[in-house]
Design an enzyme around this catalytic site. Structure first.
Site, PDB file in Angstrom:
ATOM      1  N   LYS A 185       2.819  10.133   8.022  1.00  0.00           N
ATOM      2  CA  LYS A 185       2.064   9.737   9.227  1.00  0.00           C
ATOM      3  C   LYS A 185       2.514  10.490  10.490  1.00  0.00           C
ATOM      4  O   LYS A 185       2.131  11.628  10.652  1.00  0.00           O
ATOM      5  CB  LYS A 185       2.117   8.227   9.408  1.00  0.00           C
TER       6      LYS A 185
ATOM      7  N   PHE B  10       0.854  -1.193   0.000  1.00  0.00           N
ATOM      8  CA  PHE B  10       0.000   0.000   0.000  1.00  0.00           C
ATOM      9  C   PHE B  10       0.886   1.237   0.000  1.00  0.00           C
ATOM     10  O   PHE B  10       1.778   1.372   0.826  1.00  0.00           O
ATOM     11  CB  PHE B  10      -0.915   0.030   1.232  1.00  0.00           C
TER      12      PHE B  10
ATOM     13  N   ASP C  43       9.160   2.539   1.381  1.00  0.00           N
ATOM     14  CA  ASP C  43       8.036   3.309   1.909  1.00  0.00           C
ATOM     15  C   ASP C  43       7.955   3.052   3.411  1.00  0.00           C
ATOM     16  O   ASP C  43       7.462   2.015   3.848  1.00  0.00           O
ATOM     17  CB  ASP C  43       6.748   2.880   1.197  1.00  0.00           C
TER      18      ASP C  43
END
Ligand SMILES: *Cc1c(COP(=O)(O)O)cnc(C)c1O
Length: 395
Positions: A247, A133, A218
């Protein structure tokens, strides 16, 4: 009840792309959040892993207050003191990092990474992993695996292929003379909390170097102490060419960053940019986050707490549990049934958790969580698993 009023109002106007719990969160402090009716929750969802330091950390609040009074906006057409400090702090996260690009979200960090890789190599191809993702914008979505997320928006960006995660041979076959980059997570988050295999990840790095492609890691979810190291790459001694962060970086403010190694180097002017990227307010907050993580040794703490949490979860005697896995405080419990109803049951018992794919209950607590709170979470999960819950439809 206050909650019902807010739910009705949101339901009337929100566009509908999110599945929501019937809970209105209005306040947070440390590892706790409260809803509009005063109910308390232990927060293991943390806004998808954002609240690394918990809610309302005094150092983050002070940094935001101080900077908001001084200067909130300053585009990268000018230099800025806070941004300069943050860039130096970000580069000090990894010995291989040389330069940094600042942006406002995870997807934006991935977009930048893909663009830079194409620019630097002059090649179009990107190899990503099944169950990976990387975000929802067109470029990031092209790297994301889940067909339900992709299909309605095709055709996506050309040149992307997906290979099985943790299997070196198909990866070896996929990297060719037109491959600009391989993009991987060290632990697949949304895809189900699958921990990367060190041999596979190091092989990916070797293959990229041999074949002139760049390795993009990532770390939007795994980065900044979440897995027990400042960067999850450190677990396996990886030295990627590009690392994406977001995040928790802004302490709750939207922020992303892309770390660039020697093989990317300095980029030519005007090839990319962002209005809000590198704004002094987010930079001040991020600086407070990074310094707090380092000075309070929170990655080390996450490693210890994560071991404890995993061990306690593995002790659960429920026939519904298929597997417990994770790294540091990024933890997933895979069930033999759909996870959603059990996550609902957990919320009703005062624990916020997240799904990770259809079968996994995911916990992303603040790195500052107390052991007793983790015990509380395990007990509530045990109860939730013991109760019959209604099955529901779509995930
Ligand atoms: C959350 C996430 C993203 C996307 O971040 P957004 O800020 O939602 O765009 C990308 N990659 C990973 C690994 C993530 O966990």
């Amino acid at each position: 009840m206050d909650s019902e009023r807010w739910i009705r109002l949101e339901e009337r106007y929100t566009c509908g792309v999110y599945t929501k719990h019937p809970v209105v969160l209005v306040r947070g402090a440390g590892t706790r959040v409260w809803d509009a009716d005063g109910r308390e929750y232990v927060d293991c969802a943390t806004g998808h892993g954002v609240a690394l330091l918990g809610h309302g950390h005094p150092r983050v609040l002070e940094a935001i207050r101080e900077q908001s009074e001084r200067l909130m906006t300053c585009s990268e057409a000018f230099y800025n003191d806070r941004r300069a400090e943050l860039e130096a702090e970000l580069i000090s996260l990894a010995p291989w990092a040389r330069r940094v690009f600042l942006c406002n979200s995870g997807a934006e960090a991935v977009e930048a990474a893909i663009k830079f890789a194409r620019l630097v190599t002059g090649r179009p191809g990107v190899v990503a992993a099944r169950n990976g993702f990387h975000g929802r914008t067109m470029g990031a979505l092209s790297a994301t695996w889940r067909p339900e997320y992709r299909r309605p928006f095709e055709p996506l960006v050309p040149g992307f292929v997906h290979v099985p995660y943790n299997r070196p041979e198909p990866l070896e076959e996929a990297i060719g003379p037109q491959t600009a980059a391989v993009i991987l997570e060290v632990v697949q988050g949304e895809g189900g909390v699958h921990v990367g295999d060190g041999t596979f990840l190091r092989r990916a790095q070797d293959l990229c170097r041999q074949r002139g492609a760049l390795l993009i890691v990532d770390e939007i979810q795994t980065g900044l102490g979440r897995t027990g190291r400042m960067l999850a790459c450190e677990h396996y001694g990886l030295e990627p060419d590009i690392v994406c962060l977001a995040k928790g970086l802004g302490g709750g403010l939207p922020m992303g960053a892309v770390l660039l190694g020697e093989r990317v180097g300095q980029l030519p002017p005007a090839v990319h940019g962002s209005t809000f990227g590198g704004n002094p307010l987010a930079c001040a907050a991020a600086l407070a986050v990074l310094r707090t993580l380092r000075e309070e040794r929170l990655p080390e703490q996450a490693a210890e707490l994560g071991d404890f949490f995993l061990e306690r979860l593995k002790g659960l005697r429920s026939p519904l549990v298929r597997e417990v896995r994770g790294l540091g405080l990024m933890v997933g419990v895979e069930l033999r049934r759909r996870a959603r109803p059990y996550i609902r049951a957990l919320v009703q018992r005062g624990v916020l958790a997240l799904p990770a794919g259809p079968l996994v209950v995911r916990f992303l607590p603040p790195l500052t969580i107390a052991r007793e709170d983790l015990e509380f979470v395990v007990r509530r999960l045990e109860e939730a698993l013991a109760e019959p819950v209604e099955e529901e439809g779509a995930d």
